[in-house]
Design a protein around this motif. Structure first.
Motif, PDB file in Angstrom:
ATOM      1  N   LEU A 561       0.820  -1.211   0.000  1.00 55.67           N
ATOM      2  CA  LEU A 561       0.000   0.000   0.000  1.00 55.67           C
ATOM      3  C   LEU A 561       0.861   1.271   0.000  1.00 55.67           C
ATOM      4  CD1 LEU A 561      -2.668  -1.070   2.660  1.00 55.67           C
ATOM      5  CD2 LEU A 561      -2.993  -0.927   0.196  1.00 55.67           C
ATOM      6  N   ARG A 562       2.168   1.100  -0.259  1.00 54.51           N
ATOM      7  CA  ARG A 562       3.129   2.208  -0.219  1.00 54.51           C
ATOM      8  C   ARG A 562       3.199   2.817   1.172  1.00 54.51           C
ATOM      9  NH1 ARG A 562       0.220   4.856  -4.019  1.00 54.51           N
ATOM     10  NH2 ARG A 562       0.730   6.851  -3.063  1.00 54.51           N
ATOM     11  N   GLY A 563       3.056   1.965   2.187  1.00 54.85           N
ATOM     12  CA  GLY A 563       3.108   2.429   3.560  1.00 54.85           C
ATOM     13  C   GLY A 563       4.309   1.878   4.303  1.00 54.85           C
ATOM     14  N   THR A 564       4.524   2.381   5.510  1.00 52.83           N
ATOM     15  CA  THR A 564       5.626   1.934   6.360  1.00 52.83           C
ATOM     16  C   THR A 564       5.118   1.716   7.768  1.00 52.83           C
ATOM     17  OG1 THR A 564       6.252   4.206   6.939  1.00 52.83           O
ATOM     18  CG2 THR A 564       7.329   3.233   5.014  1.00 52.83           C
ATOM     19  N   ILE A 565       5.918   1.011   8.577  1.00 52.68           N
ATOM     20  CA  ILE A 565       5.583   0.809   9.986  1.00 52.68           C
ATOM     21  C   ILE A 565       6.849   0.965  10.806  1.00 52.68           C
ATOM     22  CG2 ILE A 565       5.814  -1.706   9.718  1.00 52.68           C
ATOM     23  CD1 ILE A 565       3.697  -1.955  11.959  1.00 52.68           C
ATOM     24  N   ASN A 566       6.754   1.707  11.890  1.00 49.76           N
ATOM     25  CA  ASN A 566       7.880   1.927  12.805  1.00 49.76           C
ATOM     26  C   ASN A 566       7.473   1.504  14.209  1.00 49.76           C
ATOM     27  OD1 ASN A 566       9.683   3.100  10.879  1.00 49.76           O
ATOM     28  ND2 ASN A 566       8.517   5.009  11.004  1.00 49.76           N
ATOM     29  N   VAL A 567       8.467   1.047  14.974  1.00 45.10           N
ATOM     30  CA  VAL A 567       8.230   0.552  16.324  1.00 45.10           C
ATOM     31  C   VAL A 567       9.037   1.378  17.310  1.00 45.10           C
ATOM     32  CG1 VAL A 567       8.252  -1.463  17.834  1.00 45.10           C
ATOM     33  CG2 VAL A 567       7.966  -1.767  15.381  1.00 45.10           C
ATOM     34  N   SER A 568       8.407   1.794  18.381  1.00 48.61           N
ATOM     35  CA  SER A 568       9.114   2.407  19.504  1.00 48.61           C
ATOM     36  C   SER A 568       8.612   1.740  20.779  1.00 48.61           C
ATOM     37  CB  SER A 568       8.864   3.920  19.559  1.00 48.61           C
ATOM     38  OG  SER A 568       7.489   4.189  19.738  1.00 48.61           O
ATOM     39  N   SER A 569       9.528   1.495  21.703  1.00 46.21           N
ATOM     40  CA  SER A 569       9.149   0.777  22.913  1.00 46.21           C
ATOM     41  C   SER A 569      10.014   1.220  24.073  1.00 46.21           C
ATOM     42  CB  SER A 569       9.286  -0.740  22.695  1.00 46.21           C
ATOM     43  OG  SER A 569       8.888  -1.454  23.841  1.00 46.21           O
ATOM     44  N   GLN A 570       9.443   1.133  25.265  1.00 43.67           N
ATOM     45  CA  GLN A 570      10.163   1.462  26.487  1.00 43.67           C
ATOM     46  C   GLN A 570       9.836   0.391  27.517  1.00 43.67           C
ATOM     47  OE1 GLN A 570       9.511   5.423  27.886  1.00 43.67           O
ATOM     48  NE2 GLN A 570      10.911   5.238  29.623  1.00 43.67           N
ATOM     49  N   ALA A 571      10.855  -0.217  28.057  1.00 45.61           N
ATOM     50  CA  ALA A 571      10.661  -1.324  28.990  1.00 45.61           C
ATOM     51  C   ALA A 571       9.784  -0.896  30.163  1.00 45.61           C
ATOM     52  CB  ALA A 571      12.016  -1.826  29.493  1.00 45.61           C
ATOM     53  N   GLY A 572       8.747  -1.679  30.412  1.00 49.69           N
ATOM     54  CA  GLY A 572       7.840  -1.417  31.525  1.00 49.69           C
ATOM     55  C   GLY A 572       6.811  -0.352  31.266  1.00 49.69           C
ATOM     56  N   GLN A 573       6.931   0.375  30.141  1.00 53.31           N
ATOM     57  CA  GLN A 573       6.010   1.477  29.861  1.00 53.31           C
ATOM     58  C   GLN A 573       5.057   1.172  28.712  1.00 53.31           C
ATOM     59  OE1 GLN A 573       5.891   4.204  31.852  1.00 53.31           O
ATOM     60  NE2 GLN A 573       7.435   3.129  33.068  1.00 53.31           N
ATOM     61  N   GLY A 574       5.496   0.353  27.742  1.00 54.08           N
ATOM     62  CA  GLY A 574       4.595   0.014  26.648  1.00 54.08           C
ATOM     63  C   GLY A 574       5.278   0.107  25.295  1.00 54.08           C
ATOM     64  N   THR A 575       4.488  -0.151  24.278  1.00 53.43           N
ATOM     65  CA  THR A 575       4.977  -0.183  22.896  1.00 53.43           C
ATOM     66  C   THR A 575       4.038   0.622  22.014  1.00 53.43           C
ATOM     67  OG1 THR A 575       5.863  -2.402  23.261  1.00 53.43           O
ATOM     68  CG2 THR A 575       5.606  -1.704  20.976  1.00 53.43           C
ATOM     69  N   ARG A 576       4.622   1.299  21.029  1.00 56.04           N
ATOM     70  CA  ARG A 576       3.835   2.081  20.076  1.00 56.04           C
ATOM     71  C   ARG A 576       4.261   1.704  18.660  1.00 56.04           C
ATOM     72  NH1 ARG A 576       0.855   6.722  20.570  1.00 56.04           N
ATOM     73  NH2 ARG A 576       1.583   6.848  22.734  1.00 56.04           N
ATOM     74  N   LEU A 577       3.296   1.257  17.856  1.00 56.93           N
ATOM     75  CA  LEU A 577       3.547   0.949  16.451  1.00 56.93           C
ATOM     76  C   LEU A 577       2.879   2.028  15.615  1.00 56.93           C
ATOM     77  CD1 LEU A 577       2.642  -2.220  17.780  1.00 56.93           C
ATOM     78  CD2 LEU A 577       4.191  -2.634  15.881  1.00 56.93           C
ATOM     79  N   THR A 578       3.651   2.648  14.726  1.00 53.68           N
ATOM     80  CA  THR A 578       3.169   3.772  13.926  1.00 53.68           C
ATOM     81  C   THR A 578       3.135   3.370  12.462  1.00 53.68           C
ATOM     82  OG1 THR A 578       4.150   5.314  15.515  1.00 53.68           O
ATOM     83  CG2 THR A 578       3.510   6.193  13.380  1.00 53.68           C
ATOM     84  N   LEU A 579       1.947   3.391  11.881  1.00 48.55           N
ATOM     85  CA  LEU A 579       1.761   3.059  10.473  1.00 48.55           C
ATOM     86  C   LEU A 579       1.559   4.351   9.690  1.00 48.55           C
ATOM     87  CD1 LEU A 579       0.584   0.640  12.295  1.00 48.55           C
ATOM     88  CD2 LEU A 579      -0.608  -0.071  10.234  1.00 48.55           C
ATOM     89  N   ARG A 580       2.250   4.472   8.565  1.00 42.96           N
ATOM     90  CA  ARG A 580       2.076   5.630   7.682  1.00 42.96           C
ATOM     91  C   ARG A 580       1.608   5.136   6.332  1.00 42.96           C
ATOM     92  NH1 ARG A 580       4.004  10.724   8.552  1.00 42.96           N
ATOM     93  NH2 ARG A 580       4.824  11.069  10.646  1.00 42.96           N
TER      94      ARG A 580
END
Length: 729
Positions: A561-580
């Motif tokens: 779909l000409r998109g990307t996905i990035n991951v950011s995470s912090q131990a004990g705090q959670g994870t965020r996945l960002t789709l563009r």
């Protein structure tokens, strides 16, 4: 019939979505009457629509579901987790039955029949003869062996009949007493009050005239029309009003709410539910058309609302009239909203978009021809044409945009069911649901989002006991958010769980041979390893995840779909996945550049500025931009284009997902509208190219993949930083 069935299939899907959403809401707020009524209406609508198109299997199953919902609405049974789960299962089965009607069911007829039989057996437990009943605090224990006789209805649950016989009734051979005897055949008269207020003095009394009236309390299961028929022979010679029992008022209100969304007048609604008879309505209409005593006649026959007249005539309760008025308002508002909408098949919209794309190409050719001939009038005309084509393009693309909130809302059910299976307590928070994007992207983004949500529930958010031990709230939070950013739509899937285990992911990748043991990777590179095929850190396989499949499919689907996905995470705090993702897959505003006499298109939303490349930095893959280091990519070098580099080169500064880079080109050719043509499967491994387009001259230009080029520039920068001797040189 085929057209009617298509409407049934589409609208039933919408009703089932609403039913599922309301059932999930009911589980959280079991005492909400509005939700209960909405659930009943949705099931009733599906049943009625199925009957119209002769979908017998859907109609019969929905009828049983409706009966249970009716008992739930009347508080004869209580809302429980078991009942909510059963109703959701019935909703799923209705989808299967409707799919079977459409010929798209994935189950065989035998499996569908077995599911139907199983669910009907479970529904019987909540039926009138079942064992599940609502527990009332005032309920008394039943004594074994004692047969209880139902106590008669009290006076306030009787029909109230008020009749004033006309003076000529006796002359016509009618005896008022006979009507009372006849009334006993349709019920039990609990109370009669004789009215003699019209009785004249004895000296003026005429024995052939009737002066009597009665106020009657009648206990009866008959409907209003049957009771009125008792007085049919004297209907025109008496004043008659029949008010139903107070217990009937709620029934009438519920009947009004369950009526189909038809445009009906107030009187027609009241007659249809049985709260009013045709004669009572006609009498009310005559009173409405006749001016009151002392008033001058007017040409307007409907000055006074018919509802007020019927209440004044004591033929219907104010509560019933108010419910009918509310139903009228609801229907009229819905009709007005529907009048603004037209259902158009998706293939027709796709055809329109393709035609607009060809129009864009033809418009570009016309503009190019006008400039070649240096014809002022033709240039002016082509400029007007270009502007109109741009407006048509924007308008046509808007036709295919939908809000992503509908896709987000489907995950309420997934989160609920997953929490039951995993023993977790998770709140789903949705924001940005009004964000719009192309319908074709919405349809393809559902499965990737499902994988991400499942992984967050299974891997990310901990069990309540674990969260409490870590000092967190036992209830986890899963966030779905969407917003627009620089011509893209950004979708975020975030949780407040334990976060990604960096060391565990790296160890697993080394074990599978994906990474060399002595490799030095950044956190971002390690987190990106979760998208490698077959990589899973789950210690056990569940019905949600753990088999090492899913995340690699997510990335492939997004890249398609000409998109990307990035991951950011912090131990004990959670994870965020960002789709563009791009807003549309059809047409974009582009910026045309040229290298080695080959044309390339950069999406205009990614362009920040254009500058001339300094001569002193021609041999470097970075340069100084107002005191900041900007990594760059030279198209000649990246694509190995032939020919000598020009003395003067230009740099297009682009930005994607917060990162900047410079694209070095031979020259700039200006803005254009680019109709995106996908590349064939043979080019799927091509880095830095996201598609192609046709210019006005007929030349094919490649559309650059900015995210890939920025990644290439970033890798070059890291290689440079890793070699200090080259950096110092």
């Amino acid at each position: 019939m085929d057209e009617l069935k298509q409407v049934f299939l589409q609208e039933s899907g919408e009703q089932l979505d609403a039913l599922e959403s309301l059932l999930l809401e009911l589980e959280a707020h079991p005492d909400d009457e509005t939700t209960l009524n909405g659930i009943f209406r949705a099931a009733h609508t599906i049943k009625g629509a199925a009957g119209m198109v002769e979908a017998a299997a859907v109609e019969s199953f929905a009828h049983v579901v409706e009966n249970v919902l009716d008992r739930l609405r009347n508080h004869e049974i209580a809302v429980t987790t078991e009942l909510a789960a059963l109703m959701l299962a019935c909703t799923d089965h209705l989808r299967v039955l409707i799919a079977s009607e459409a010929g798209t069911a994935q189950l065989g007829a035998a499996d569908i029949e077995a599911q139907t039989t199983s669910l009907l057996a479970r529904l019987r437990a909540f039926g009138p003869g079942g064992q599940v009943q609502a527990q009332s605090h005032a309920a008394k224990a039943e004594e074994p062996g004692v047969q209880r006789i139902p106590s008669p209805q009290t006076g306030h649950n009787c029909w109230h009949i008020s009749v004033r016989f006309g003076p000529d009734v006796l002359r016509q051979g009618m005896d008022p007493e006979n009507f009372l005897r006849f009334l006993e055949t349709v019920g039990n008269i609990r109370h009669v009050e004789t009215l003699a207020d019209r009785m004249p003095p004895v000296a003026e009394m005429d024995p052939e005239l009737c002066y009597l009236g009665f106020e009657i309390a009648l206990e009866s299961a008959a409907d209003k029309q049957t009771i009125e028929d008792v007085f049919a022979f004297v209907r025109d010679e008496c004043q008659l009003s029949i008010l139903p029992p107070h217990a009937k008022v709620d029934d009438y209100v519920e009947l009004i709410e369950s009526l189909p969304e038809d445009t009906l007048r107030l009187g027609e609604i009241l007659v249809r539910i049985g709260a009013l008879t045709a004669d009572e309505l006609n009498e009310g209409l005559r009173a409405q058309a006749t001016p009151a005593e002392g008033e001058a006649p007017t040409n307007e026959a409907h000055d006074k609302p018919i509802g007020e007249i019927l209440v004044a005539q004591q033929v219907v309760q104010p509560e019933v009239v108010a419910a009918a008025v509310a139903k009228q308002t609801q229907v009229s508002e819905k009709k007005a909203q529907d009048a603004k909408l037209i259902r158009v098949p998706a293939d027709k919209l796709d055809h329109l978009i393709n035609l607009v794309g060809e129009l864009v190409i033809a418009g570009a050719a016309t503009s190019l021809l006008a400039h070649k001939r240096s014809d002022g009038e033709l240039i002016e005309s082509s400029s007007l044409l270009t502007r109109l084509v741009e407006e048509i393009r924007d308008a046509s693309l808007q036709l295919r945009t939908v809000q992503i909130g509908e896709t987000f809302n489907r995950f309420h059910r997934l989160v609920r069911d997953a929490c039951k299976d995993l023993g977790k307590d998770v709140e789903l928070v949705i924001s940005g649901g009004e964000t719009e994007l192309d319908k074709s992207i919405v349809e393809k983004i559902g499965d990737p989002l499902m994988h991400l949500v499942r992984n967050s529930l299974d891997h990310g958010i901990e069990a309540p006991a674990v969260r409490e031990a870590a000092g967190k709230s036992p209830r986890g939070t899963l966030l779905l958010n969407a917003y627009h950013d620089a011509g893209n739509i950004v979708i975020e899937v975030a949780d407040d769980g334990a976060g990604l285990n960096r060391d565990k992911i790296l160890a697993k990748a080394i074990e599978r041979g994906l990474v060399e043991p002595d490799a030095h990777l950044s956190d971002r590179e390690i987190y990106d390893l979760i998208f490698a095929p077959g990589l899973s850190t789950a210690e056990q396989v569940t019905n949600l995840s753990g088999r090492g499949v899913g995340m690699d499919v997510v990335r492939r689907n997004l890249q398609a779909l000409r998109g990307t996905i990035n991951v950011s995470s912090q131990a004990g705090q959670g994870t965020r996945l960002t789709l563009r993702l791009p807003l549309t897959l059809a047409i974009i505003d582009g910026f045309l550049v040229v290298s080695a006499n080959r044309s390339y298109v950069i999406p205009l939303d990614a362009v920040v500025e254009c500058i001339e490349r300094p001569e002193s930095e021609h041999d470097r893959n970075y340069f100084n931009l107002r005191g900041q280091v900007l990594p760059s990519v030279c198209l000649r070098e990246s694509f190995e284009l032939p020919g000598e580099r020009p003395a003067r080169e230009s740099v297009v500064v682009v930005q994607y997902a917060g990162q900047r880079a410079g694209i070095v080109v031979d020259r700039l050719a200006g803005e254009l509208q680019a109709v995106i043509k996908p590349l064939g499967a043979i080019f799927r491994h091509l880095q830095g190219i996201g598609g192609s387009t046709i210019l006005g001259s007929g030349e094919v230009a490649l559309i650059l993949d900015i995210s890939a080029l920025i990644k290439i520039s970033g890798q070059a920068e890291q290689r440079l930083l890793a070699r200090p001797e080259q950096r110092s040189a």
